[in-house]
Design a protein around this motif. Structure first.
Motif, PDB file in Angstrom:
ATOM      1  N   MET A   1      10.438   6.599 -35.165  1.00  0.00           N
ATOM      2  CA  MET A   1      10.226   7.238 -34.334  1.00  0.00           C
ATOM      3  C   MET A   1      10.253   6.411 -33.236  1.00  0.00           C
ATOM      4  N   HIS A   2      10.934   5.932 -32.248  1.00  0.00           N
ATOM      5  CA  HIS A   2      11.336   4.767 -31.684  1.00  0.00           C
ATOM      6  C   HIS A   2      10.228   5.179 -30.939  1.00  0.00           C
ATOM      7  N   ARG A   3       9.194   4.385 -30.197  1.00  0.00           N
ATOM      8  CA  ARG A   3       8.478   4.038 -28.670  1.00  0.00           C
ATOM      9  C   ARG A   3       8.995   4.248 -27.601  1.00  0.00           C
ATOM     10  N   PHE A   4       8.797   4.469 -26.808  1.00  0.00           N
ATOM     11  CA  PHE A   4       9.160   4.189 -25.064  1.00  0.00           C
ATOM     12  C   PHE A   4       8.503   3.225 -25.170  1.00  0.00           C
ATOM     13  N   PHE A   5       7.690   2.265 -25.437  1.00  0.00           N
ATOM     14  CA  PHE A   5       7.090   0.720 -25.509  1.00  0.00           C
ATOM     15  C   PHE A   5       6.350   0.374 -26.539  1.00  0.00           C
ATOM     16  N   GLU A   6       5.919  -0.716 -27.447  1.00  0.00           N
ATOM     17  CA  GLU A   6       5.892  -0.886 -28.490  1.00  0.00           C
ATOM     18  C   GLU A   6       4.487  -1.375 -28.235  1.00  0.00           C
ATOM     19  N   GLN A   7       4.451  -2.406 -27.188  1.00  0.00           N
ATOM     20  CA  GLN A   7       3.185  -2.956 -27.022  1.00  0.00           C
ATOM     21  C   GLN A   7       3.360  -3.214 -25.724  1.00  0.00           C
ATOM     22  N   LEU A   8       1.825  -3.803 -25.144  1.00  0.00           N
ATOM     23  CA  LEU A   8       1.792  -4.350 -23.992  1.00  0.00           C
ATOM     24  C   LEU A   8       1.608  -5.901 -23.839  1.00  0.00           C
ATOM     25  N   SER A   9       1.813  -5.982 -22.931  1.00  0.00           N
ATOM     26  CA  SER A   9       1.841  -8.212 -22.287  1.00  0.00           C
ATOM     27  C   SER A   9       1.633  -7.958 -21.397  1.00  0.00           C
ATOM     28  N   SER A  10       1.293  -9.539 -21.415  1.00  0.00           N
ATOM     29  CA  SER A  10       0.661  -9.959 -19.470  1.00  0.00           C
ATOM     30  C   SER A  10       2.393  -9.993 -18.756  1.00  0.00           C
TER      31      SER A  10
ATOM     32  N   PRO B   1       0.697  -6.248 -14.160  1.00  0.00           N
ATOM     33  CA  PRO B   1       0.260  -4.838 -14.991  1.00  0.00           C
ATOM     34  C   PRO B   1      -1.105  -4.294 -14.257  1.00  0.00           C
ATOM     35  N   PHE B   2      -1.117  -2.621 -15.123  1.00  0.00           N
ATOM     36  CA  PHE B   2      -2.408  -2.218 -15.198  1.00  0.00           C
ATOM     37  C   PHE B   2      -2.984  -2.521 -15.905  1.00  0.00           C
ATOM     38  N   PRO B   3      -3.915  -2.785 -16.131  1.00  0.00           N
ATOM     39  CA  PRO B   3      -5.224  -2.724 -17.440  1.00  0.00           C
ATOM     40  C   PRO B   3      -5.446  -1.632 -17.885  1.00  0.00           C
TER      41      PRO B   3
ATOM     42  N   PHE C   1       1.064   5.777 -22.309  1.00  0.00           N
ATOM     43  CA  PHE C   1       0.854   6.158 -20.912  1.00  0.00           C
ATOM     44  C   PHE C   1       1.200   5.115 -20.010  1.00  0.00           C
ATOM     45  N   LEU C   2       0.316   3.644 -20.416  1.00  0.00           N
ATOM     46  CA  LEU C   2      -0.447   2.485 -19.132  1.00  0.00           C
ATOM     47  C   LEU C   2       1.331   2.070 -19.174  1.00  0.00           C
ATOM     48  N   ALA C   3       2.156   1.623 -20.132  1.00  0.00           N
ATOM     49  CA  ALA C   3       3.089   1.015 -20.432  1.00  0.00           C
ATOM     50  C   ALA C   3       4.344   2.158 -19.262  1.00  0.00           C
TER      51      ALA C   3
END
Length: 388
Positions: A1-10, A311-313, A328-330
């Protein structure tokens, strides 16, 4: 499954990916021509086109097994359908309903309790605009898994719309919601009238779709929050709705929003009462979800957008420990990037900002709360954040 975003970064390196959403507003006719949400006929080959709301499928049509029934080219084994009877009215409805049903109106048109007086010269065009906005609302609610039943079928829990003008004394109706009935002053479909009211009320944004998203938020508060386990958490986040609405209304129109309201609310009107805070935030949630979903549907990529937004934490969320919190945050951070880009595009055309709002951490928490409520009820809100 493709994740809408795989990770958060600065920095949000890739807030959008070039995959089409399952709820894309752009589909293809059997001839290869692009089809859009409003189309009832292909502009290239003249094939008939219909929208099937339960599956969210927009497709060119082939004649069905019985006269005046149709088969979807996109889902030939999905059964036979008939076209909504409002196709040939000013509403120009391109939706479908199962051929075996006794009725002639689609699920969106069955929600209408009162349509405008079409003998008034301006009203056919007004009705057309209103129905375009309402169908987009209903399609999105279905995509989120939020079912709707017409009041004509369930008076207590159903939903209905009145699109009406001034009464015999010349008094304009008040746009609003009461016990599942959403009333809209049909003059809101006149651009000049609506812009005049927007300026008079010092609102940064006023549209037909915005009205519908706000008012249906009140309807779903009654359905999903009142008398549910969500009620006390709602009060802790939005405030106590038992506070007199009439007193709150008088205070708001006499004194306006309190100083510094931007730090806790999505709009000035949201400060008026917890019910209005919920409805305003609900509407913004729908704005954001639909805009991001549409951007994905067009394969929009923002990899090269250079907007240095902070970005929001994770701590900004209502429930930072929720398993879907990162996704959701991404999504929220990507929305900030998208809105910034679209605002600049609007300014390049001399237009007002596409999204003239600033989201604060308390608003992010409220948006996440609404997301969790909708996901629990419909089971499909997370699909916008995680695409196959």
């Amino acid at each position: 499954m493709h994740r809408f975003f795989e990770q958060l970064s600065s920095r949000i390196a890739a807030p959008f990916v070039a995959d089409r959403s399952r709820n894309s507003r752009v589909c293809s006719c059997r001839c290869g021509q692009s089809l859009f949400f409003r189309n009832s006929q292909c502009l290239a080959c003249s094939a008939l086109v219909g929208y099937e709301p339960q599956s969210g499928c927009l497709s060119s049509l082939q004649p069905g097994p019985v006269f005046d029934t149709w088969i979807l080219d996109a889902a030939p084994k999905g059964g036979a359908f008939k076209r909504c009877a409002n196709l040939d009215t000013p509403a120009a409805c391109n939706w479908l309903l199962p051929a075996h049903l006794a009725g002639t109106l689609c699920v969106a048109c069955r929600l209408n309790r009162t349509i405008p007086d079409l003998s008034v010269p301006e009203n056919p065009e007004r009705w057309r605009k209103v129905e375009i906005a309402k169908r987009r609302l209903v399609a999105q609610l279905f995509a989120l898994g939020l079912q709707m039943v017409p009041k004509s079928e369930d008076e207590e829990r159903g939903l209905a719309f009145d699109f009406i003008g001034a009464d015999l004394q010349g008094r304009a109706p008040t746009t609003g919601h009461a016990k599942g009935l959403i009333t809209l002053d049909i003059k809101e479909a006149d651009d000049a009238h609506r812009e005049g009211v927007r300026a008079q009320m010092h609102e940064p944004y006023r549209t037909l779709l915005g009205h519908f998203r706000h008012e249906v938020g009140h309807y779903y508060w009654d359905r999903l929050i009142a008398r549910s386990a969500w009620l006390e958490p709602f009060r802790g986040l939005f405030g106590d709705e038992r506070y007199s609405y009439a007193e709150a209304l008088d205070r708001h129109y006499q004194k306006g929003a309190p100083s510094g309201w931007q730090q806790s609310h999505v709009s000035a009107y949201a400060t008026m009462h917890p019910w209005e805070d919920w409805a305003e935030t609900w509407a913004h949630y729908l704005h954001m979800m639909d805009a991001v979903d549409t951007a994905l549907g067009f394969g929009l990529s923002a990899r090269d957008v250079d907007l240095d937004y902070q970005p929001f934490p994770l701590s900004a969320l209502y429930d930072p420990q929720h398993p879907g919190g990162l996704a959701f945050l991404a999504f929220v951070n990507a929305w900030i990037e998208l809105a910034g880009m679209l605002n600049e595009l609007s300014r390049s055309m001399g237009q007002a900002d596409f999204y003239p709002f600033i989201l604060s951490p308390p608003v992010i928490a409220k948006l996440h709360f609404i997301h969790l409520v909708i996901q629990q009820e419909g089971g499909r809100a997370d699909e916008v954040l995680s695409l196959d």
